[in-house]
Motif scaffolding. Structure first.
Motif, mmCIF file in Angstrom:
data_model
loop_
_atom_site.group_PDB
_atom_site.id
_atom_site.type_symbol
_atom_site.label_atom_id
_atom_site.label_comp_id
_atom_site.label_asym_id
_atom_site.label_seq_id
_atom_site.Cartn_x
_atom_site.Cartn_y
_atom_site.Cartn_z
ATOM 1 N N ASP A 577 0.828 -1.207 0.000
ATOM 2 C CA ASP A 577 0.000 0.000 0.000
ATOM 3 C C ASP A 577 0.863 1.258 0.000
ATOM 4 O O ASP A 577 0.567 2.235 -0.694
ATOM 5 N N SER A 578 1.946 1.240 0.765
ATOM 6 C CA SER A 578 2.831 2.403 0.819
ATOM 7 C C SER A 578 3.525 2.645 -0.515
ATOM 8 O O SER A 578 3.758 3.788 -0.913
ATOM 9 N N LEU A 579 3.871 1.549 -1.203
ATOM 10 C CA LEU A 579 4.522 1.682 -2.505
ATOM 11 C C LEU A 579 3.524 1.937 -3.628
ATOM 12 O O LEU A 579 3.922 2.257 -4.749
ATOM 13 N N GLY A 580 2.243 1.744 -3.315
ATOM 14 C CA GLY A 580 1.224 1.945 -4.335
ATOM 15 C C GLY A 580 1.223 0.877 -5.410
ATOM 16 O O GLY A 580 0.970 1.155 -6.579
ATOM 17 N N VAL A 581 1.541 -0.386 -5.012
ATOM 18 C CA VAL A 581 1.614 -1.477 -5.977
ATOM 19 C C VAL A 581 0.669 -2.594 -5.551
ATOM 20 O O VAL A 581 0.105 -2.589 -4.451
ATOM 21 N N ASP A 582 0.500 -3.577 -6.428
ATOM 22 C CA ASP A 582 -0.335 -4.741 -6.156
ATOM 23 C C ASP A 582 0.277 -5.546 -5.011
ATOM 24 O O ASP A 582 1.476 -5.837 -5.020
ATOM 25 N N PRO A 583 -0.528 -5.940 -4.007
ATOM 26 C CA PRO A 583 0.034 -6.676 -2.865
ATOM 27 C C PRO A 583 0.368 -8.130 -3.173
ATOM 28 O O PRO A 583 1.087 -8.775 -2.403
ATOM 29 N N LYS A 584 -0.138 -8.685 -4.278
ATOM 30 C CA LYS A 584 0.061 -10.117 -4.541
ATOM 31 C C LYS A 584 1.521 -10.548 -4.558
ATOM 32 O O LYS A 584 1.864 -11.591 -4.003
ATOM 33 N N PRO A 585 2.418 -9.810 -5.204
ATOM 34 C CA PRO A 585 3.828 -10.252 -5.183
ATOM 35 C C PRO A 585 4.387 -10.408 -3.778
ATOM 36 O O PRO A 585 5.125 -11.355 -3.492
ATOM 37 N N PHE A 586 4.021 -9.500 -2.885
ATOM 38 C CA PHE A 586 4.538 -9.553 -1.524
ATOM 39 C C PHE A 586 3.901 -10.712 -0.745
ATOM 40 O O PHE A 586 4.555 -11.360 0.075
ATOM 41 N N LEU A 587 2.632 -10.982 -1.003
ATOM 42 C CA LEU A 587 1.971 -12.112 -0.352
ATOM 43 C C LEU A 587 2.561 -13.434 -0.828
ATOM 44 O O LEU A 587 2.743 -14.371 -0.036
ATOM 45 N N ILE A 588 2.865 -13.519 -2.117
ATOM 46 C CA ILE A 588 3.505 -14.717 -2.650
ATOM 47 C C ILE A 588 4.869 -14.924 -1.995
ATOM 48 O O ILE A 588 5.256 -16.047 -1.638
ATOM 49 N N ALA A 589 5.613 -13.838 -1.811
ATOM 50 C CA ALA A 589 6.928 -13.935 -1.165
ATOM 51 C C ALA A 589 6.802 -14.488 0.247
ATOM 52 O O ALA A 589 7.591 -15.350 0.662
ATOM 53 N N VAL A 590 5.802 -14.020 0.992
ATOM 54 C CA VAL A 590 5.596 -14.510 2.355
ATOM 55 C C VAL A 590 5.220 -15.989 2.335
ATOM 56 O O VAL A 590 5.770 -16.798 3.099
ATOM 57 N N ALA A 591 4.288 -16.365 1.463
ATOM 58 C CA ALA A 591 3.832 -17.756 1.413
ATOM 59 C C ALA A 591 4.964 -18.710 1.052
ATOM 60 O O ALA A 591 5.153 -19.750 1.693
ATOM 61 N N PHE A 592 5.731 -18.365 0.026
ATOM 62 C CA PHE A 592 6.807 -19.249 -0.417
ATOM 63 C C PHE A 592 7.945 -19.316 0.603
ATOM 64 O O PHE A 592 8.487 -20.385 0.875
ATOM 65 N N ALA A 593 8.323 -18.185 1.162
ATOM 66 C CA ALA A 593 9.429 -18.167 2.122
ATOM 67 C C ALA A 593 9.067 -18.915 3.405
ATOM 68 O O ALA A 593 9.911 -19.599 3.995
ATOM 69 N N ALA A 594 7.817 -18.790 3.837
ATOM 70 C CA ALA A 594 7.398 -19.457 5.070
ATOM 71 C C ALA A 594 7.221 -20.960 4.890
ATOM 72 O O ALA A 594 7.272 -21.709 5.869
ATOM 73 N N SER A 595 7.010 -21.403 3.659
ATOM 74 C CA SER A 595 6.747 -22.821 3.408
ATOM 75 C C SER A 595 7.989 -23.605 3.017
ATOM 76 O O SER A 595 7.926 -24.825 2.881
ATOM 77 N N THR A 596 9.103 -22.936 2.804
ATOM 78 C CA THR A 596 10.331 -23.615 2.395
ATOM 79 C C THR A 596 11.452 -23.242 3.363
ATOM 80 O O THR A 596 12.117 -22.230 3.192
ATOM 81 N N SER A 597 11.625 -24.057 4.392
ATOM 82 C CA SER A 597 12.613 -23.787 5.439
ATOM 83 C C SER A 597 13.610 -24.932 5.460
ATOM 84 O O SER A 597 13.280 -26.049 5.847
ATOM 85 N N PHE A 598 14.827 -24.674 5.050
ATOM 86 C CA PHE A 598 15.784 -25.753 4.832
ATOM 87 C C PHE A 598 17.013 -25.719 5.737
ATOM 88 O O PHE A 598 17.694 -26.735 5.880
ATOM 89 N N ALA A 599 17.324 -24.587 6.344
ATOM 90 C CA ALA A 599 18.652 -24.399 6.935
ATOM 91 C C ALA A 599 18.823 -24.948 8.344
ATOM 92 O O ALA A 599 19.947 -25.018 8.846
ATOM 93 N N THR A 600 17.736 -25.330 9.022
ATOM 94 C CA THR A 600 17.876 -25.905 10.365
ATOM 95 C C THR A 600 16.936 -27.100 10.493
ATOM 96 O O THR A 600 15.882 -27.141 9.857
ATOM 97 N N PRO A 601 17.272 -28.068 11.335
ATOM 98 C CA PRO A 601 16.396 -29.230 11.514
ATOM 99 C C PRO A 601 15.154 -28.930 12.336
ATOM 100 O O PRO A 601 14.258 -29.771 12.423
ATOM 101 N N ILE A 602 15.094 -27.753 12.959
ATOM 102 C CA ILE A 602 13.939 -27.400 13.778
ATOM 103 C C ILE A 602 12.991 -26.452 13.057
ATOM 104 O O ILE A 602 11.969 -26.057 13.613
ATOM 105 N N SER A 603 13.316 -26.081 11.827
ATOM 106 C CA SER A 603 12.528 -25.068 11.136
ATOM 107 C C SER A 603 11.214 -25.615 10.595
ATOM 108 O O SER A 603 10.277 -24.856 10.357
ATOM 109 N N TYR A 604 11.141 -26.921 10.376
ATOM 110 C CA TYR A 604 9.928 -27.511 9.815
ATOM 111 C C TYR A 604 9.802 -28.920 10.364
ATOM 112 O O TYR A 604 10.807 -29.602 10.587
#
Length: 646
Positions: A577-604
């Motif tokens: 909203d602050s950038l005045g752009v479509d929120p979908k790209p940012f929501l996709i970034a959150v969804a993908f980043a939160a669903s793919t956790s590889f660097a620690t054995p406790i992350s998922y």
């Protein structure tokens, strides 16, 4: 309540002094709209406040904001330290926000009626029917026939991808784990070469569809309620397929070189899944009687370690402590070495429950079972739950990664990933396999598949997905109809349907959703968004997108993926909203980043499951998962704007 304040943004350290007013942009390449401060629901304090470079020009600050930030900080601390279960933390968050007056009663309870919560529960039932009727187990036949390691790994990843895109990834790994262990044992391959790919591919496949993970559903639901923006069933698929391809290519090339070889189960280099702790009784005539602790194990038993000398349930320490009849020894090592030492020293297992012997002529087996995520055994001790009588089995050993055991085994609270080595009659195997809290790992025999029920369960799942994909009804409605069909057709009974639901996930979603509401109401999301813009906003929305992805990914490595998504969705919406752009790209970034956790054995949860079964070290996940996280960050930054333009 109204307010006349404006949250100012500007470049450099002079932003507070040189305020940017609505409609006015200074030193910025992209149009950045100031966010009203505080929002209408906020309460006010007297005076002028400064917050991290922002100037609030009105007669008040916001008590609710500070209360929300305090609750959020406490939640993050509890999520990271795991001092309490995640579902308990989530309910504490909702209750605290309600008691403090930050959210109303309907808002505090809105998580229970949220479509994401209902949808996740329905998908657990649909997935549970596939599991119980053996539909997913059929794919194990393909794995059992493959004799080349590289082909086995590739086929396994393809099958996991096809299943995990529509079935809960934890359930998928629970089904594939014993199949992979059985196949690798039969072929004399190291399971550690295949189990991390199993976990990683199940996570990556989950982002291909809206129903692939609970995180996708949660992001979609929050976005619909807050901004009227949502996703269709397969809208994630184009980018998700790219991620799947990258992950598969990485794991079959670079990852294959980085994956450790922790030995073959049953070989001289490794026994079963790793080192066990066994509790052995010192009977009359044992050769260790009278020996000091340092002299208990003679030469030739260097692979076995004495953890504790126990007497009356307590550790006996001191240089003058000597072994007495009736004492118990806690030994740690590979099972073959422990058993050799037991026979050599004339130690024995304590058959305290003689009634468990049953038919002395019945065949007895050593069975390895893992404590599954969400298991009813978590937090309980073997003696407290009368484990032996419940499962008709004695615990001979406990395998736990990274943690020492210094008390009697029946007094150790169990946790996710613990592996128990059981002495059980063959007749008890069916009960062990039927318990959702345990994953049987040590037996090659698989549950018989009911072909008719398995086929019908798959048809119901496919029909529910098709109805939503074709736009005939919402995915929530089609999933609920699918659950009803399963019960009516007797593919799953009501009790089994309730058991199939992981209620910890449901309570986590229901309890944490009010925190997202509070962040939006109090302006916390707007504050974080403008801080983010202050740091990278002048580089454009693509750089801001990368920052959102990085924030989410970092948080998810140390706390629940759903919790991190709830924290970042309001920030993503406010940033767009602050950038005045479509929120979908940012929501996709959150969804993908939160669903793919590889660097620690406790992350998922799937990482935790294979961590124990593959006898991995913590550093293995860092070494293999961190490069994949970075690759995904770069890929997301480049491709999300192409698939979902700003």
């Amino acid at each position: 309540m109204t307010s006349t304040s404006t949250l100012a943004w500007g470049a450099g350290s002079g932003a507070a002094a040189d305020m940017v007013r609505p409609g006015e942009i200074k030193d910025a390449q992209y149009p950045i709209r100031p966010v009203p401060w505080p929002p209408p629901a906020a309460c006010r304090l007297h005076g002028t406040a400064r917050l991290a470079g922002y100037r609030l020009e009105d007669d008040g600050g916001c008590v609710e904001l500070w209360l929300t930030l305090a609750v959020m900080s406490g939640a993050i601390f509890l999520f990271v330290t795991e001092k309490l279960r995640v579902d308990v933390v989530a309910l504490l968050v909702a209750t605290a926000l309600l008691v403090l007056g930050v959210v109303t009663l309907p808002e505090a309870l809105s998580g229970f009626s949220n479509q994401a919560t209902v949808m996740v529960a329905a998908m657990f039932v649909l997935s549970g029917a596939l599991q119980r009727n053996g539909a997913v187990v059929v794919v194990g036949d393909l794995l059992a026939r493959i004799r080349r390691p590289w082909l086995f790994g590739l086929v396994m990843m393809v099958l996991v991808t096809c299943v995990a895109a529509f079935v809960n990834n934890t359930a998928t790994v629970a089904v594939f784990l014993p199949l992979v262990l059985a196949a690798t044992t039969a072929n004399r391959w190291a399971p550690s070469k295949f189990l991390i790919p199993l976990s990683y591919m199940s996570q990556t496949a989950g982002v291909c569809t809206l129903i692939g993970t609970s995180t996708n559903l949660l992001v979609d639901s929050m976005a619909r309620e807050s901004a009227g923006v949502g996703f269709t069933l397969f809208e994630f698929a184009p980018l998700g397929i790219v991620f799947v391809g990258i992950s598969m290519l990485y794991l079959t090339t670079v990852g294959r070189l980085l994956l450790p070889d922790r030995g073959v189960p049953g070989s001289g280099s490794a026994d079963t899944i790793g080192r066990y702790v066994a509790e052995l009784l010192v009977p009359d005539g044992a050769s260790v009687i009278g020996r000091a602790r340092g002299e208990i194990l003679p030469e030739g038993h260097d692979e076995v370690e004495v953890l504790e000398l126990l007497r009356d349930g307590r550790a006996v320490r001191g240089a003058d402590a000597r072994v007495e009849t009736g004492d118990r020894l806690l030994l740690r090592g590979l099972w073959q070495d422990i058993d050799t030492a037991r026979k050599s020293l004339k130690l024995r297992f304590d058959h305290v429950a003689r009634d468990l012997d049953g038919d002395v002529k019945a065949e007895r087996l050593h069975v390895e079972v893992m404590v599954a995520p969400g298991s009813h055994l978590i937090g309980h001790t073997l003696s407290g739950m009368r484990f032996g009588h419940t499962y008709r089995a004695r615990v001979h050993g406990l395998h736990r990664r990274q943690l020492g055991v210094h008390r009697p085994l029946d007094q150790v609270p169990l946790t996710v990933g613990d592996v128990l080595l059981l002495d059980a009659p063959i007749t008890a195997i069916a009960d062990l396999r039927g318990d959702r809290g345990l994953i049987v790992m040590g037996s090659r025999a698989q549950r018989k598949v009911d072909t008719t029920k398995a086929t019908l369960s798959a048809v119901v799942m496919a029909a529910a997905i098709a109805a939503a994909a074709l736009g005939w009804m919402s995915i929530v409605a089609s999933a609920l109809l699918g659950c009803i069909a399963l019960v009516v057709l007797r593919l799953i009974d009501p009790d089994e349907a309730y058991e199939a639901i992981d209620w910890r996930v449901i309570l986590l979603l229901a309890g944490i959703i009010p925190l997202g509401i509070a962040l939006q109401k109090t302006g916390g999301a707007a504050l974080a968004a403008n801080q983010l813009i202050n740091l990278v906003g002048h580089y454009g929305p693509t750089a801001t997108l990368a920052a959102v992805y990085l924030m989410t990914s970092t948080l998810t490595e140390f706390m629940s993926n759903n919790a991190s998504a709830v924290l970042l969705v309001p920030i993503a919406l406010a940033t767009a909203d602050s950038l005045g752009v479509d929120p979908k790209p940012f929501l996709i970034a959150v969804a993908f980043a939160a669903s793919t956790s590889f660097a620690t054995p406790i992350s998922y949860q799937t990482n935790t499951m294979v961590y124990t079964a593959g006898n991995y070290r913590f550093s293995d996940f860092v070494k293999i998962g961190m490069p994949l996280n970075i690759i995904f960050l770069v890929t997301a930054t480049l491709l999300i704007p192409r698939f979902f333009p700003f």
